[in-house]
Design a protein around this motif. Structure first.
Motif, PDB file in Angstrom:
ATOM      1  N   THR A  81       0.830  -1.208   0.000  1.00 10.57           N
ATOM      2  CA  THR A  81       0.000   0.000   0.000  1.00 10.57           C
ATOM      3  C   THR A  81       0.864   1.258   0.000  1.00 10.57           C
ATOM      4  O   THR A  81       0.418   2.308  -0.408  1.00 10.57           O
TER       5      THR A  81
ATOM      6  N   ASP B 235       1.246  -9.934   7.665  1.00  9.07           N
ATOM      7  CA  ASP B 235       0.441  -8.812   7.175  1.00  9.07           C
ATOM      8  C   ASP B 235       1.255  -7.536   6.977  1.00  9.07           C
ATOM      9  O   ASP B 235       0.753  -6.573   6.398  1.00  9.07           O
TER      10      ASP B 235
ATOM     11  N   ILE C 236      -9.820 -12.414  -4.829  1.00 10.54           N
ATOM     12  CA  ILE C 236     -10.620 -11.213  -4.610  1.00 10.54           C
ATOM     13  C   ILE C 236     -11.043 -10.611  -5.948  1.00 10.54           C
ATOM     14  O   ILE C 236     -12.176 -10.137  -6.100  1.00 10.54           O
TER      15      ILE C 236
ATOM     16  N   ALA D 140     -17.755   3.316 -13.439  1.00 14.17           N
ATOM     17  CA  ALA D 140     -16.483   3.266 -12.706  1.00 14.17           C
ATOM     18  C   ALA D 140     -15.405   2.516 -13.475  1.00 14.17           C
ATOM     19  O   ALA D 140     -14.384   2.137 -12.916  1.00 14.17           O
TER      20      ALA D 140
ATOM     21  N   GLY E  48      -3.452  -9.700   5.083  1.00 17.50           N
ATOM     22  CA  GLY E  48      -2.836  -8.437   4.684  1.00 17.50           C
ATOM     23  C   GLY E  48      -3.123  -8.104   3.230  1.00 17.50           C
ATOM     24  O   GLY E  48      -3.397  -6.948   2.887  1.00 17.50           O
ATOM     25  N   THR E  49      -3.070  -9.111   2.361  1.00 10.83           N
ATOM     26  CA  THR E  49      -3.322  -8.884   0.938  1.00 10.83           C
ATOM     27  C   THR E  49      -4.774  -8.458   0.719  1.00 10.83           C
ATOM     28  O   THR E  49      -5.058  -7.555  -0.075  1.00 10.83           O
ATOM     29  N   ALA E  50      -5.693  -9.087   1.434  1.00 11.73           N
ATOM     30  CA  ALA E  50      -7.109  -8.725   1.304  1.00 11.73           C
ATOM     31  C   ALA E  50      -7.325  -7.269   1.735  1.00 11.73           C
ATOM     32  O   ALA E  50      -8.027  -6.501   1.068  1.00 11.73           O
ATOM     33  N   ARG E  51      -6.696  -6.883   2.834  1.00  9.10           N
ATOM     34  CA  ARG E  51      -6.817  -5.501   3.313  1.00  9.10           C
ATOM     35  C   ARG E  51      -6.238  -4.527   2.307  1.00  9.10           C
ATOM     36  O   ARG E  51      -6.809  -3.472   2.031  1.00  9.10           O
ATOM     37  N   GLN E  52      -5.085  -4.905   1.756  1.00 11.73           N
ATOM     38  CA  GLN E  52      -4.391  -4.068   0.788  1.00 11.73           C
ATOM     39  C   GLN E  52      -5.250  -3.826  -0.451  1.00 11.73           C
ATOM     40  O   GLN E  52      -5.396  -2.690  -0.911  1.00 11.73           O
ATOM     41  N   ILE E  53      -5.884  -4.880  -0.966  1.00 12.19           N
ATOM     42  CA  ILE E  53      -6.698  -4.736  -2.172  1.00 12.19           C
ATOM     43  C   ILE E  53      -7.957  -3.934  -1.868  1.00 12.19           C
ATOM     44  O   ILE E  53      -8.388  -3.099  -2.668  1.00 12.19           O
TER      45      ILE E  53
ATOM     46  N   GLU F 165      -8.123  -1.579   0.202  1.00 12.34           N
ATOM     47  CA  GLU F 165      -7.669  -0.190   0.264  1.00 12.34           C
ATOM     48  C   GLU F 165      -7.490   0.391  -1.144  1.00 12.34           C
ATOM     49  O   GLU F 165      -7.905   1.512  -1.417  1.00 12.34           O
ATOM     50  N   TYR F 166      -6.886  -0.386  -2.043  1.00 14.67           N
ATOM     51  CA  TYR F 166      -6.763   0.031  -3.446  1.00 14.67           C
ATOM     52  C   TYR F 166      -8.136   0.342  -4.032  1.00 14.67           C
ATOM     53  O   TYR F 166      -8.341   1.324  -4.722  1.00 14.67           O
ATOM     54  N   LEU F 167      -9.091  -0.564  -3.750  1.00 17.80           N
ATOM     55  CA  LEU F 167     -10.422  -0.451  -4.325  1.00 17.80           C
ATOM     56  C   LEU F 167     -11.114   0.818  -3.824  1.00 17.80           C
ATOM     57  O   LEU F 167     -11.714   1.566  -4.588  1.00 17.80           O
TER      58      LEU F 167
ATOM     59  N   ALA G  49      -9.586   3.763  -5.503  1.00 18.05           N
ATOM     60  CA  ALA G  49      -9.998   3.856  -6.909  1.00 18.05           C
ATOM     61  C   ALA G  49     -11.417   4.420  -7.025  1.00 18.05           C
ATOM     62  O   ALA G  49     -11.700   5.249  -7.888  1.00 18.05           O
ATOM     63  N   MET G  50     -12.311   3.992  -6.134  1.00 12.84           N
ATOM     64  CA  MET G  50     -13.710   4.424  -6.196  1.00 12.84           C
ATOM     65  C   MET G  50     -13.898   5.857  -5.714  1.00 12.84           C
ATOM     66  O   MET G  50     -14.971   6.434  -5.855  1.00 12.84           O
TER      67      MET G  50
ATOM     68  N   ARG H 221     -11.663   8.327  -6.585  1.00 14.16           N
ATOM     69  CA  ARG H 221     -10.746   9.185  -7.308  1.00 14.16           C
ATOM     70  C   ARG H 221     -11.434  10.145  -8.259  1.00 14.16           C
ATOM     71  O   ARG H 221     -11.000  11.263  -8.434  1.00 14.16           O
TER      72      ARG H 221
ATOM     73  N   ALA I 151     -16.352   7.547 -11.010  1.00 14.73           N
ATOM     74  CA  ALA I 151     -16.161   6.365 -10.174  1.00 14.73           C
ATOM     75  C   ALA I 151     -17.106   6.407  -8.985  1.00 14.73           C
ATOM     76  O   ALA I 151     -17.690   5.390  -8.593  1.00 14.73           O
TER      77      ALA I 151
ATOM     78  N   PHE J 128     -20.984  -3.967  -3.901  1.00 17.18           N
ATOM     79  CA  PHE J 128     -19.835  -3.717  -3.031  1.00 17.18           C
ATOM     80  C   PHE J 128     -20.110  -4.215  -1.614  1.00 17.18           C
ATOM     81  O   PHE J 128     -19.224  -4.737  -0.950  1.00 17.18           O
TER      82      PHE J 128
END
Lengths: 344, 344
Positions: A138, A220, A251, A272, B246-251, B253-255, B258-259, B261, B265, B276
């Motif tokens: 991140t 994590d 995901i 989006a 951690g990866t799930a949280r990271q993605i 956060e990206y999502l 992105a929504m 921005r 979106a 969602f």
């Protein structure tokens, strides 16, 4: 080294061979016109493919190799049959002989590591090589090693990896000092395996220039980007890497299914779409393709076997970056400083 | 055992203590009116909280405990000071004494495992306990163990875990036979660590009723749901679990980024909000909260320390499920069959 970087390519390696490696090299050359390639492989296959890219043809020497190492060949077998005459071996050998500054292959990982060890030898002071990957976080990116070169590690090997990983991170992320964490199952000093604790003690006590030891990190922390470099032995590192890749795919699949379920969701997706494309771009594994072999007397970069031209070009970029910014010398300098402290 | 399942709760455990455990128990009771609770903790704190939930009050006995084990206490220290008189110990003891069918705690994992081992003892034939987690996959869910009870494992321990994990999966997923894979760094028989290969050989040669041995799986098979049960030693399992979280949280956060921005979106997000929400629900870690301690003479479930009432209720559901469907007996039966084959 001048600005011109010379890359030797195992042009036959990977699931798709030259149909990926040749356009991949052409793509990398567009970005970095100073590149020169030595493409090793079946000349009669490579010549017409390279000729389709005039700029690439002008920057490339083709060297014929009789053999291609199969993707499922055992390393020992590949070494027996493919030594001297396979495209993989000859591409590595070009680095050893000073004809290339770095080598890239999308071939069989085990065979590539076995041949690299035999052909290039490990660096003085390094017992075992490691494979380092770039991990998207991140905060940006981190270097994670070992993601599968060897299984198990003693404390000295973990310390070596910390130094080599820090050297790589300093180059890739342009840092004076790279922060380094040891992967463990708890952040308190009391937890974890004896070997990891011993490595932690050494890293804490030593002053290694260019390396800021952070302490333990957990699984994590990888995605969080807590440190620039995460060090672990190869079994755990490989499983962590594949677990993260699998979770990302999982995901993405959930998300696709959710966006396809109702008309409202589909409309939302259309609005989006750009945001989704940005997300897809962010998660694109091709952008961080390229495992760097560390601890050898020469630079070897492993591309994913199943990648396309875009992914292969990323691996070439990585090799170029490492050669251009003197990875070998940076590691050597850091190791020299480290051993002075160890022996004092 | 009748339909009524009796659960003992370490009501003081977890970051938030009774403010989470009491409403969590109330929520679980709504779903399963047959539950009975023995809540162990500070009586003057618990009584008024429980009284706020009349149905819960009617189904609950409160037992006073003087001490609460701190979340950061070392296991050995917790055992020294908290034996006999801490809410954690007394909740476990209720299982040993036959007053409860299962125990749930959101407290300190290390202390809970240490106390469980001392109080309940390991099952005959089992040397070391393991912690099993439910892992969401694209196909549904899998059981993964060990996610951090002990570090390192020999082949016999891996085989024990395969049997215990299969018993749990048969209960949770209602299966006659559970498929089991050993986590490794390659699917070919030639790769990986000696210990994992030895365990694989044993599992392949033995006929264990209720267990279908699949072979090796890799990190990305976890999210794919390739098998019902994935077995690995605790260091790797813990790192894989936290890496996936951690990866799930990271993605996510990206999502989110992105929504947020662009206006387009944001509009898209509004249309697709239900989708969602479904996705968020799917990724909600509270729904699969509850690590099951396997290999002890009694059922102990560990809830995440930082969870809320919804998450704690999931851990209670898990404990109920295990008790109701006779986890202990299922494991014993499978172990008996296994040792027969081992000794023949």
């Amino acid at each position: 080294m001048t600005n011109q970087v010379r890359i030797s390519l195992d042009a036959m390696g990977g699931d798709a061979g030259p149909s990926v490696t040749v356009p991949g090299a052409a793509l990398a050359l567009e970005r970095h016109p100073g590149l020169r390639f030595l493409m090793v492989g079946n000349e009669s296959v490579l010549k017409p493919l390279v000729a389709q890219h005039p700029a690439l043809a002008a920057a490339t020497d083709i060297r014929h190799a009789e053999l291609t190492v199969a993707m499922d060949e055992k390393p020992s077998q590949a070494l027996r049959s493919g030594r001297w005459k396979s495209s993989m071996w000859m591409a590595i050998q070009a680095v050893r002989d000073g004809e290339a500054d770095a080598c890239v292959s999308a071939g069989n990982t085990g065979a590539l590591m076995a041949m690299s060890k035999v052909c290039l030898k490990t660096m003085t002071g390094i017992e075992r090589p490691a494979i380092a990957a770039i991990w998207p976080t991140t905060r940006g990116e981190s270097v994670v090693l070992d993601v599968g070169a060897t299984i198990g590690a003693d404390a000295a090997h973990l310390v070596d990896m910390a130094v080599m990983g820090a050297a790589m991170a300093r180059i890739v992320f342009d840092l004076d000092k790279a922060s380094v964490g040891l992967l463990n199952v708890g952040t308190e000093e009391v937890k974890g395996v004896e070997i990891v604790r011993e490595a932690s003690r050494i890293l804490r006590e030593q002053e290694i220039p260019g390396l800021a030891y952070h302490g333990f990190v957990e699984g994590d922390d990888l995605g969080r980007g807590t440190v620039d470099v995460v060090v672990t032995e190869g079994f755990t590192g490989n499983i962590a890497l594949k677990t993260a890749e699998g979770t990302a795919r999982q995901i993405a699949e959930y998300l696709r299914a959710a966006m396809n379920r109702t008309l409202m969701a589909k409309i939302g997706y259309l609005f989006a779409r750009q945001a989704f494309n940005a997300l897809r771009d962010k998660l694109d594994p091709r952008k961080v393709n390229g495992g760097v072999f560390l601890g050898l007397e020469g630079i070897v970069v492993k591309s994913h076997g199943g990648t396309d031209a875009i992914g292969f070009a990323s691996a070439v970029d990585m090799a170029r970056d490492m050669a251009q910014h003197h990875l070998m010398q940076t590691i050597r300098d850091m190791l020299d400083e480290t051993s002075v402290v160890v022996n004092s």
